[in-house]
Design an enzyme around this catalytic site. Structure first.
Site, PDB file in Angstrom:
ATOM      1  N   GLU A 123      -2.719   9.177  -4.577  1.00 57.15           N
ATOM      2  CA  GLU A 123      -1.939   8.854  -3.383  1.00 57.15           C
ATOM      3  C   GLU A 123      -0.468   8.717  -3.738  1.00 57.15           C
ATOM      4  O   GLU A 123      -0.107   8.055  -4.728  1.00 57.15           O
ATOM      5  CB  GLU A 123      -2.415   7.547  -2.733  1.00 57.15           C
ATOM      6  CG  GLU A 123      -1.930   7.438  -1.303  1.00 57.15           C
ATOM      7  CD  GLU A 123      -1.207   6.156  -0.924  1.00 57.15           C
ATOM      8  OE1 GLU A 123      -0.817   6.016   0.241  1.00 57.15           O
ATOM      9  OE2 GLU A 123      -1.001   5.287  -1.795  1.00 57.15           O
ATOM     10  N   HIS A 138      -4.640   4.574  -4.951  1.00 57.22           N
ATOM     11  CA  HIS A 138      -3.543   4.052  -4.143  1.00 57.22           C
ATOM     12  C   HIS A 138      -2.318   3.783  -5.031  1.00 57.22           C
ATOM     13  O   HIS A 138      -2.360   2.904  -5.878  1.00 57.22           O
ATOM     14  CB  HIS A 138      -4.026   2.762  -3.479  1.00 57.22           C
ATOM     15  CG  HIS A 138      -3.055   2.089  -2.591  1.00 57.22           C
ATOM     16  ND1 HIS A 138      -2.533   0.853  -2.860  1.00 57.22           N
ATOM     17  CD2 HIS A 138      -2.507   2.488  -1.408  1.00 57.22           C
ATOM     18  CE1 HIS A 138      -1.716   0.501  -1.889  1.00 57.22           C
ATOM     19  NE2 HIS A 138      -1.685   1.461  -0.997  1.00 57.22           N
ATOM     20  N   GLU A 141       1.587  10.176   1.818  1.00 54.82           N
ATOM     21  CA  GLU A 141       2.003   9.422   3.013  1.00 54.82           C
ATOM     22  C   GLU A 141       3.461   9.682   3.350  1.00 54.82           C
ATOM     23  O   GLU A 141       4.348   9.564   2.501  1.00 54.82           O
ATOM     24  CB  GLU A 141       1.794   7.913   2.818  1.00 54.82           C
ATOM     25  CG  GLU A 141       2.229   7.171   4.075  1.00 54.82           C
ATOM     26  CD  GLU A 141       1.856   5.699   4.132  1.00 54.82           C
ATOM     27  OE1 GLU A 141       1.221   5.191   3.189  1.00 54.82           O
ATOM     28  OE2 GLU A 141       2.228   5.062   5.134  1.00 54.82           O
ATOM     29  N   HIS A 194       7.052   3.670  -2.905  1.00 56.16           N
ATOM     30  CA  HIS A 194       6.529   3.092  -1.668  1.00 56.16           C
ATOM     31  C   HIS A 194       7.618   2.552  -0.750  1.00 56.16           C
ATOM     32  O   HIS A 194       7.689   2.883   0.431  1.00 56.16           O
ATOM     33  CB  HIS A 194       5.528   1.981  -1.995  1.00 56.16           C
ATOM     34  CG  HIS A 194       4.983   1.307  -0.778  1.00 56.16           C
ATOM     35  ND1 HIS A 194       5.586   0.212  -0.196  1.00 56.16           N
ATOM     36  CD2 HIS A 194       3.913   1.594   0.004  1.00 56.16           C
ATOM     37  CE1 HIS A 194       4.905  -0.151   0.870  1.00 56.16           C
ATOM     38  NE2 HIS A 194       3.882   0.668   1.018  1.00 56.16           N
TER      39      HIS A 194
HETATM   40  O1  G3P Z   1      -1.548   4.478   2.451  1.00 56.11           O
HETATM   41  C1  G3P Z   1      -2.548   3.745   3.073  1.00 56.11           C
HETATM   42  C2  G3P Z   1      -2.140   2.362   3.095  1.00 56.11           C
HETATM   43  O2  G3P Z   1      -2.134   1.941   1.803  1.00 56.11           O
HETATM   44  C3  G3P Z   1      -0.833   2.144   3.766  1.00 56.11           C
HETATM   45  O3  G3P Z   1      -0.243   1.103   3.188  1.00 56.11           O
HETATM   46  O4  G3P Z   1       1.805   0.156   2.502  1.00 56.11           O
HETATM   47  O5  G3P Z   1       0.143   0.728   0.790  1.00 56.11           O
HETATM   48  O6  G3P Z   1       1.399   2.520   1.923  1.00 56.11           O
HETATM   49  P1  G3P Z   1       0.828   1.158   2.032  1.00 56.11           P
HETATM   50 CA    CA Z   2       0.505   4.565   1.242  1.00 58.62          CA
END
Ligand code: G3P
Ligand code: CA
Length: 283
Positions: free
Chosen positions: A64, A37, A146, A79
């Site tokens: 990710e 992540h 994402e 992010h």
């Molecule tokens: O990407 C999956 C989840 O972590 C979504 O939350 O805010 O960490 O991108 P974020």
């Molecule tokens: Ca994410």
């Protein structure tokens, strides 16, 4: 039977029983994917090449990347929609050019916030473009990307497809599952399904109970719920709908073990090193 015989008997019984106990602890047919992540973001500044490299060294299955688009329509891995939290700059990513973004220091904040994890070479790290990430890690790495809700749609999706194709990460030569796209935004996933059916798509959701699994199974391959709001039954029901379950963001080892035993198909974590111990042990 004397005392020594009894000890030997107990030892032998333990040898026989332990694999049975280990097998019974986990019923996964397939692999549990580890998704780094924002890279190995528990140890290094999130979304930097150092964080990605460390995740690879710790044995991640996927890197990710959260995407944002610059003012001049380049895709960068960051992010937030602003640079404020993770750099020494200020402002929205989409109001800055790539050249301006590249001037920013994306590592010093981490050293200041986490002095116990600080490394001198984190100072001065830059925000990477997706191009740079794919160039560095190539087709031997898997990517979990994402596209955020507040995006230019469909421009960001189109630009991403262009870059993925240029690195042969999708297309006839590419292995299925090499690239997974996750989004909270169903329209983005539906668009990508039409444009690049070979992509694996994951519908993210904060509240699993509110996810319409029948509908999601019509345009995505799986669901990505917040594990804090999820129970074991949700995993079973999602599987019955033919959906895989990748839950986020699991950093505690007790939770990792619990979720692996609930048969999730993947976990997002800031600590690939912690997850790797349990995924390897339980599979
Ligand atoms: O990407 C999956 C989840 O972590 C979504 O939350 O805010 O960490 O991108 P974020
Ligand atoms: Ca994410």
């Amino acid at each position: 039977m004397n005392g020594d015989d009894l000890v030997r008997l107990i030892f032998l019984l333990c040898l026989i029983v332990s694999p049975i106990v280990a097998t019974a602890a986990n019923n996964n047919d397939g692999k549990v994917e580890i998704i780094a992540h924002r890279g190995a973001s528990g140890h290094a500044p999130e979304h930097t090449m150092e964080a990605y490299q460390l995740a690879l060294e710790q044995g991640t299955d996927y890197l990710e990347l959260d995407l944002q688009m610059t003012k001049d329509q380049k895709l960068v891995a960051i992010h937030d929609d602003r640079v404020n939290r993770t750099t020494n700059g200020r402002g929205k990513v989409n109001s800055l050019t790539l050249a301006e973004i590249k001037q920013l220091d994306a590592g010093s904040w981490f050293n200041q916030k986490f002095p116990e994890k600080a490394k001198p070479y984190y100072n001065g790290l830059s925000i990477p473009t997706v191009d740079e990430v794919f160039r560095a890690f190539g087709t031997s790495m898997n990517y979990y990307i994402e596209i955020k809700k507040l995006q230019p749609f469909p421009e960001m999706a189109d630009e991403l497809l262009k870059v993925l194709r240029s690195y042969q990460l999708i297309g006839t030569q590419a292995e299925k599952g090499k690239v997974v796209i996750e989004s909270f935004h169903p329209e983005t996933l539906k668009y990508l399904r039409r444009k690049a059916p070979e992509l694996v798509l994951i519908q993210l959701g904060e509240k699993p109970a509110k996810m319409n699994l029948s509908e999601i199974s019509g345009y995505a391959d799986g669901v990505g719920p917040n594990y804090l709001n999820m129970n074991k039954q949700f995993v079973k029901t999602a599987h019955l709908h033919g959906l895989i379950v990748h839950c986020w963001t699991v950093n505690n080892e007790t939770d990792m073990i619990k979720l692996i035993n609930w048969n999730v198909d993947g976990i997002f974590t800031n600590y690939v090193d912690r997850a790797r111990k349990h995924v390897g042990a339980l599979q």
